[in-house]
Motif scaffolding. Structure first.
Motif: not given
Length: 281
Positions: A2-5, A80, A82, A135-136, A141, A144
């Motif tokens: 998962t992409v993290r923000i 992650t 990304e 992202a969730r 990427m 997002v």
């Protein structure tokens, strides 16, 4: 994975949203003289406005240091590969520069994309929340960051200042300009997108809030409205009532402006962000 923000504390996210959407918030710095405090970590919003009102020393602010972003990236890189950082507009602060410098120090260990929101407060916050929800839900990427940029491009943010004094004390305008504004009882209305520009003025607070509302609501197809206040929640509720009467289908967020932005607008600052819906192809 998962992409993290990642974002910064000027996003003024609603309470609980960062935890719910797993958003990492890097705090801006607030200084009272030589005392350096992290926005939202060492200093709550309530404490900040109390000190701002009572202190003889005007607060100043600074972007989060490179080390704060590096620490956030390193921690997230264990979970992650990304990370998307959606941040305060680069023309307002060195926040983007700090984030980029930290990214360069972590090269090869994690893919990090930087999105300059060209805005602040909920103009940034709406883009952050949209990106985090994507992202969730498993978006890659590219999707997002595209969503973050789309929301940032479709938002319009305004601020109404109760006085020019705090902008003067923070070095944003000259003493003469502040004195003239005070003598004429001018309440400036600003737009905050790419750069800060004066778009109106009023002689009373009530007139300034009404004019800010009119400017914000002049855009077509508004789907989301943000209302930001510093110390006057009753004004935020009043504006929310105006919005509900005009746009009953719009989603409304009411948030408190944090120290990093409140330092420049003062305790009486109010803001509005509106987001236009996406145009059909």
């Amino acid at each position: 994975m998962t992409v993290r923000i990642v974002t910064d504390s000027t996003a003024d996210l609603p309470p609980g949203v960062a935890e719910e959407l797993r958003i990492t918030v890097v705090p801006a710095l607030v200084m009272f003289g030589r005392e350096e405090l992290r926005d939202g970590v060492d200093l709550t919003t309530e404490e900040f406005f109390r000190r701002m009102t009572n202190s003889s020393v005007a607060p100043t602010t600074s972007q989060a240091p490179v080390g704060a972003f590096l620490e956030a990236y390193e921690r997230l890189s264990r979970e992650t590969d990304e990370i998307a950082a959606v941040l305060l507009g680069g023309r307002f602060s060195g926040m983007v520069a700090s984030a980029l410098a930290a990214r360069d120090m972590l090269k090869g260990r994690c893919r990090i994309e930087i999105v300059d929101s060209d805005s602040a407060s909920l103009g940034l916050g709406f883009a952050v929340m949209a990106a985090a929800r994507a992202a969730r839900d498993g978006a890659p990427m590219e999707r997002v960051t595209a969503i973050a940029r789309s929301w940032a491009a479709r938002q319009h943010t305004f601020a109404a200042l109760d006085t020019l004094e705090w902008a003067r004390r923070g070095g944003r305008i000259s003493r003469i300009e502040a004195a003239l504004g005070s003598l004429l009882h001018i309440k400036p209305i600003l737009t905050v997108k790419t750069e800060i520009q004066a778009v109106g003025r009023a002689r009373t607070r009530a007139a300034a809030l009404k004019r800010m509302f009119e400017l914000a609501m002049s855009y077509p197809n508004i789907t989301h409205v943000g209302i930001m206040y510093a110390t006057t929640p009753e004004d935020a509720e009043m504006i929310a009532g105006w919005v509900r009467a005009s746009l009953p289908e719009a989603q409304i967020e009411i948030v408190r402006i944090g120290p990093a932005l409140g330092a420049h607008g003062g305790p009486g600052i109010m803001g509005m962000t509106v987001v236009e819906g996406e145009k059909e192809a």
